[in-house]
Design an enzyme around this catalytic site. Structure first.
Site, short mmCIF file in Angstrom:
data_model
loop_
_atom_site.label_atom_id
_atom_site.label_comp_id
_atom_site.label_asym_id
_atom_site.label_seq_id
_atom_site.Cartn_x
_atom_site.Cartn_y
_atom_site.Cartn_z
N ASP A 76 -0.69 17.71 -17.72
CA ASP A 76 -0.29 17.22 -19.04
C ASP A 76 -0.35 15.69 -19.07
O ASP A 76 -1.23 15.10 -18.44
CB ASP A 76 1.12 17.73 -19.34
CG ASP A 76 1.37 17.99 -20.81
OD1 ASP A 76 1.35 17.01 -21.58
OD2 ASP A 76 1.62 19.14 -21.19
N HIS A 133 5.09 14.31 -24.01
CA HIS A 133 4.68 15.70 -24.12
C HIS A 133 4.83 16.45 -22.80
O HIS A 133 5.35 17.58 -22.75
CB HIS A 133 3.24 15.74 -24.60
CG HIS A 133 2.71 17.10 -24.91
ND1 HIS A 133 2.13 17.90 -23.95
CD2 HIS A 133 2.64 17.79 -26.07
CE1 HIS A 133 1.73 19.03 -24.50
NE2 HIS A 133 2.03 18.99 -25.79
N SER A 155 1.52 24.24 -27.84
CA SER A 155 1.90 23.51 -26.64
C SER A 155 3.30 23.85 -26.20
O SER A 155 3.64 23.75 -25.02
CB SER A 155 1.83 21.99 -26.89
OG SER A 155 0.53 21.49 -26.76
#
EC number: 3.4.21.-
Length: 397
Positions: free
Chosen positions: A162, A193, A343
């Site tokens: 990520d 994120h 996600s």
């Protein structure tokens, strides 16, 4: 002698041009990185032949630049290689003439254009109440309690591929370590994120596999972008690390990122899964091609009412739905944030996968089937040819 060498070189070029080009991906130019390519070799190539081919490709690259008497800024030639079981290749920046010759080389299976990889998440608000943990541990909606076995992913390692992870965040309690960085020189999560997804699959408060170890693999930058070749490099690192440390069969990987239809990415994902790592992959949002690799567990997203979100991708490749709207989790600098997207659904699936591996002792190749077996048929508003199965950890509640 110089004449004959030149003649021999021309003969090789002529032979190469007699073979059809195997350059794929040009039919869709969206997100293509100019002059950047991923070269995949024939599966029968030996290590010695692979090394010889690399030397040949580098020589052709230097020669073609030399004939133009220019450096063509950014065309660095061969950059990185990757090797999985039955799959070898490399990525690099080449001019059109060079990549055409490479694509026609008999040892090459195909060449794929490199593309920008992007995040799928949509930020909504900070510090909103979470609902995902309660939902995945009950057969019916409505409970805010998370019911789980105390094994909680113990003995399992999860690779977060990520934007990086804030490994010092209290949510991880010393269980998180830094792995590698294939995108820049900043070994931290500058986007948030990656920390958020890791908090969902393994955080102490917001996570599912609360006792799993976490490894940060940074393939996306502060803006949430990277490249297909960089993601492949990150996955390669994970499989190598798992092999060196005896983690194959006891490892999971979360890929909450969007890659438009990529043949080579699918093959790399399949190779990673076959090497002994369970892969959870986001289905994508708003038209991104779902991860269609065999063996990976592709997650689409629902809201708190068990309805498929309007922006979640769909299709027969979706293995299961998971909570993906308004999910609260860890954020860098000891913070939290609420994000939405497939996600956010993928790390729920990854966390449950790691949880089941620890609880039931099942191998990575059996995890997705077990997840689908446990899932409840409760999703509404799903699109054509898409499952109604919603993630459930089998708690009995």
């Amino acid at each position: 002698m110089g004449f004959f060498r030149h003649l021999f070189s021309l003969s090789l070029c002529a032979l190469s041009l007699a073979i059809p080009s195997k350059l794929i991906g040009l039919e869709n130019t969206q997100d293509v990185i100019p002059n950047s390519y991923i070269v995949v070799m024939k599966s029968t190539i030996s290590e010695a032949e692979f090394q010889t081919h690399q030397a040949w490709a580098s020589k052709i690259h230097r020669r073609n630049l030399g004939e133009r008497d220019e450096t063509l800024g950014g065309l660095d030639g061969l950059k990185t290689t990757f090797e999985f079981e039955g799959l070898k290749g490399y990525s690099g920046a080449f001019d059109k003439r060079t990549i055409e010759l490479i694509s026609r080389n008999p040892a090459v299976d195909y060449v794929e254009v490199d593309r920008v990889v992007k995040l799928d998440a949509i930020t909504t608000q900070r510090n909103a109440p979470s609902w995902g943990l309660g939902r995945i541990s009950h057969k019916s909606a409505g409970s805010s309690d998370f019911v789980f076995d105390d094994s909680a992913g113990s003995g399992i390692t999860i690779y977060g591929v990520d934007t990086g992870i804030d490994i010092k965040h209290p949510e991880f309690g010393g269980r998180a370590t830094w792995g590698t960085n294939t995108v820049d020189n900043e070994d931290t999560d500058q986007n948030g994120h990656g920390t958020h997804t890791a908090g969902t699959f393994a955080g102490a408060t917001y996570g599912i596999a609360k006792k799993a170890n976490v490894i940060a693999v940074k393939v996306l930058n502060a803006q949430g972008t990277g490249s297909t070749s960089g993601v492949i490099q990150g996955i390669q690192w994970c499989t190598d690390h798992a092999g060196r440390n005896g983690l194959k069969g006891k490892a999971a990987m979360n890929l909450s990122l969007g890659i438009r239809g990529s043949t080579v990415f699918n093959r790399v994902a399949e190779a990673a899964q076959q090497s002994g790592i369970f892969l959870a992959v986001a289905a994508g949002n708003d038209g991104f091609s779902p991860a269609s690799a065999r063996g990976v567990c592709t997650a689409a997203a629902t809201n708190s009412q068990d309805a498929a979100t309007s922006w979640s991708n769909y299709g027969s490749v979706v293995a299961v739905y998971g909570p993906g709207a308004d999910i609260i989790s860890a954020y860098p600098n000891e913070d939290t944030a609420t994000l939405s997207g497939t996600s956010m659904a993928s790390p729920h699936v990854c966390g449950v996968g790691a949880y089941l591996m620890a609880l039931e002792g099942i191998g990575p190749d059996k995890v997705c089937d077990r997840i689908k077996e446990l899932a409840v048929e409760s999703v509404t508003n799903q699109k054509l040819n898409t499952t109604r199965k919603l993630l459930y950890n089998g708690s009995g509640a």
